[in-house]
Design an enzyme around this catalytic site. Structure first.
Site, PDB file in Angstrom:
ATOM      1  N   GLY A  20      25.064 -69.389 -69.191  1.00  0.00           N
ATOM      2  CA  GLY A  20      24.293 -69.098 -70.310  1.00  0.00           C
ATOM      3  C   GLY A  20      22.841 -68.495 -69.567  1.00  0.00           C
ATOM      4  O   GLY A  20      21.962 -68.428 -70.011  1.00  0.00           O
ATOM      5  N   SER A  21      23.025 -67.911 -68.294  1.00  0.00           N
ATOM      6  CA  SER A  21      22.019 -67.388 -67.636  1.00  0.00           C
ATOM      7  C   SER A  21      21.432 -66.027 -68.644  1.00  0.00           C
ATOM      8  O   SER A  21      20.286 -65.806 -68.515  1.00  0.00           O
ATOM      9  CB  SER A  21      22.043 -67.029 -66.236  1.00  0.00           C
ATOM     10  OG  SER A  21      23.153 -65.949 -66.249  1.00  0.00           O
ATOM     11  N   ASN A  22      22.375 -65.423 -69.033  1.00  0.00           N
ATOM     12  CA  ASN A  22      21.851 -64.078 -69.810  1.00  0.00           C
ATOM     13  C   ASN A  22      21.108 -64.795 -71.287  1.00  0.00           C
ATOM     14  O   ASN A  22      20.319 -64.050 -71.565  1.00  0.00           O
ATOM     15  CB  ASN A  22      23.253 -63.233 -70.272  1.00  0.00           C
ATOM     16  CG  ASN A  22      23.473 -62.431 -68.937  1.00  0.00           C
ATOM     17  OD1 ASN A  22      22.443 -61.589 -69.004  1.00  0.00           O
ATOM     18  ND2 ASN A  22      24.500 -62.480 -68.666  1.00  0.00           N
ATOM     19  N   MET A  42      33.714 -65.459 -73.463  1.00  0.00           N
ATOM     20  CA  MET A  42      35.117 -65.125 -72.624  1.00  0.00           C
ATOM     21  C   MET A  42      36.243 -65.083 -73.866  1.00  0.00           C
ATOM     22  O   MET A  42      37.307 -65.633 -73.592  1.00  0.00           O
ATOM     23  CB  MET A  42      35.232 -66.189 -71.715  1.00  0.00           C
ATOM     24  CG  MET A  42      34.415 -66.306 -70.698  1.00  0.00           C
ATOM     25  SD  MET A  42      33.781 -64.759 -69.986  1.00  0.00           S
ATOM     26  CE  MET A  42      35.212 -64.526 -68.856  1.00  0.00           C
ATOM     27  N   ARG A  43      36.083 -64.429 -75.056  1.00  0.00           N
ATOM     28  CA  ARG A  43      36.997 -64.487 -76.056  1.00  0.00           C
ATOM     29  C   ARG A  43      37.020 -62.848 -76.425  1.00  0.00           C
ATOM     30  O   ARG A  43      35.900 -62.344 -76.388  1.00  0.00           O
ATOM     31  CB  ARG A  43      36.767 -65.162 -77.022  1.00  0.00           C
ATOM     32  CG  ARG A  43      36.976 -66.694 -76.867  1.00  0.00           C
ATOM     33  CD  ARG A  43      36.867 -67.373 -78.081  1.00  0.00           C
ATOM     34  NE  ARG A  43      37.938 -67.068 -79.213  1.00  0.00           N
ATOM     35  CZ  ARG A  43      39.302 -67.469 -79.252  1.00  0.00           C
ATOM     36  NH1 ARG A  43      39.635 -68.318 -78.503  1.00  0.00           N
ATOM     37  NH2 ARG A  43      40.004 -66.997 -80.020  1.00  0.00           N
ATOM     38  N   ASN A  92      27.501 -56.370 -76.060  1.00  0.00           N
ATOM     39  CA  ASN A  92      28.042 -57.218 -74.768  1.00  0.00           C
ATOM     40  C   ASN A  92      27.632 -56.774 -73.697  1.00  0.00           C
ATOM     41  O   ASN A  92      27.261 -55.611 -73.691  1.00  0.00           O
ATOM     42  CB  ASN A  92      29.757 -57.213 -74.892  1.00  0.00           C
ATOM     43  CG  ASN A  92      30.207 -57.819 -73.822  1.00  0.00           C
ATOM     44  OD1 ASN A  92      30.071 -59.111 -73.773  1.00  0.00           O
ATOM     45  ND2 ASN A  92      31.208 -57.412 -73.327  1.00  0.00           N
ATOM     46  N   HIS A  98      28.667 -56.446 -69.655  1.00  0.00           N
ATOM     47  CA  HIS A  98      30.180 -56.351 -68.870  1.00  0.00           C
ATOM     48  C   HIS A  98      29.408 -56.331 -67.338  1.00  0.00           C
ATOM     49  O   HIS A  98      28.552 -55.317 -67.098  1.00  0.00           O
ATOM     50  CB  HIS A  98      30.865 -55.638 -69.168  1.00  0.00           C
ATOM     51  CG  HIS A  98      32.027 -55.441 -68.431  1.00  0.00           C
ATOM     52  ND1 HIS A  98      32.988 -56.330 -68.465  1.00  0.00           N
ATOM     53  CD2 HIS A  98      32.471 -54.425 -67.337  1.00  0.00           C
ATOM     54  CE1 HIS A  98      34.080 -55.963 -67.676  1.00  0.00           C
ATOM     55  NE2 HIS A  98      33.699 -54.870 -66.855  1.00  0.00           N
ATOM     56  N   ASP A 109      35.956 -54.084 -73.753  1.00  0.00           N
ATOM     57  CA  ASP A 109      35.087 -53.389 -72.806  1.00  0.00           C
ATOM     58  C   ASP A 109      34.979 -51.748 -73.134  1.00  0.00           C
ATOM     59  O   ASP A 109      34.831 -51.286 -72.256  1.00  0.00           O
ATOM     60  CB  ASP A 109      34.996 -53.711 -71.463  1.00  0.00           C
ATOM     61  CG  ASP A 109      34.965 -55.209 -71.311  1.00  0.00           C
ATOM     62  OD1 ASP A 109      34.200 -55.811 -72.107  1.00  0.00           O
ATOM     63  OD2 ASP A 109      35.948 -55.721 -70.419  1.00  0.00           O
ATOM     64  N   GLU A 147      21.674 -57.692 -64.844  1.00  0.00           N
ATOM     65  CA  GLU A 147      22.009 -58.249 -66.536  1.00  0.00           C
ATOM     66  C   GLU A 147      21.026 -58.609 -66.962  1.00  0.00           C
ATOM     67  O   GLU A 147      20.716 -58.458 -68.253  1.00  0.00           O
ATOM     68  CB  GLU A 147      23.383 -59.021 -66.182  1.00  0.00           C
ATOM     69  CG  GLU A 147      24.543 -58.286 -65.619  1.00  0.00           C
ATOM     70  CD  GLU A 147      25.636 -59.525 -65.871  1.00  0.00           C
ATOM     71  OE1 GLU A 147      25.799 -60.591 -66.592  1.00  0.00           O
ATOM     72  OE2 GLU A 147      26.610 -59.636 -64.854  1.00  0.00           O
TER      73      GLU A 147
END
Ligand code: GRF
Length: 202
Positions: free
Chosen positions: A14-16, A92-93, A109, A111, A147, A176
């Site tokens: 969860g750094s973003n 991650m889904r 999202n 990436h 993506d 990011e």
């Protein structure tokens, strides 16, 4: 001005998410995080949310028959919290049409590569092995592909000769954290217009 309500989906550290929280806290982002949802219990993303008094939910895929049923539950929670923009932050889904149709061009999202190069997983390693001289990160709207959605912002990061997957990932992650809040802010201010698959910043 009313604050845009975000629903953040995360599966890991969860750094973003943290970068978005920090951006909101210092007054840079006119948003509030209505809920953080994880598909895994005990991940640090949930802890970060709790530390900031943000509501959390865990939805585990094993309790659902298929991906559509899982996404139906996500939509229910997101709508219950009046979410206006869904932010995938290390989620991650692969999402299905159920979620996409519920939030058309309202799912973002991040990436860790310069799309359309290196979609999918382990992309920092792939960029090094391919011999790319530059990689980076991409914030994009989510469509039904992996993506493939319209690109909002990208940041370029050089690939050094002595880079390992870890060193390159760390340098990309820093970018990011910079560009994700920027993309969300542009959306919150109504400055993003999608024409075909091009995103115009007004
Ligand atoms: C990030 O590189 C993100 O782009 C990827 O997962 C990594 C971890 O993100 N999808 P976070 O620390 O959980 O935000």
């Amino acid at each position: 001005m009313s604050k845009l309500r975000l629903g953040v989906l995360a599966s890991g550290s969860g750094s973003n998410l943290q970068a978005i929280i920090d951006s909101i806290k210092c007054g840079n982002l006119p948003c509030e995080i209505a809920v953080v949802i994880s598909d895994k219990p005990d991940v640090y993303a949930l802890k970060r949310a709790e530390l900031h008094g943000i509501k959390t939910e865990t939805v585990q895929s094993k309790t659902f028959q298929n991906r559509e049923a899982f996404d139906t539950e996500l939509v229910r929670i997101l709508k219950d919290h009046n979410v206006e923009l869904v932010v995938l932050a290390g989620f991650m889904r692969v999402v299905t049409r159920i979620l996409i149709n519920a939030f058309p061009m309202r799912i973002m999202n991040i990436h860790p590569a310069l799309l359309p190069s290196f979609p999918g997983l382990h992309v920092q390693k792939k960029a090094i092995e391919y011999g790319a001289k530059f990689s980076g990160c991409t914030v994009h709207f989510v469509d039904e592909g992996i993506d493939t959605g319209p690109i909002i912002i990208q940041a370029v990061v050089p690939v050094n000769d002595n880079d390992t997957e870890e060193t390159l990932s760390a340098r990309i992650l820093k970018e990011e954290h910079r560009i994700y809040p920027c993309a969300i802010k542009l959306f919150a201010k109504g400055r993003l217009e999608v024409r075909d698959r091009r995103v115009i910043v007004k």
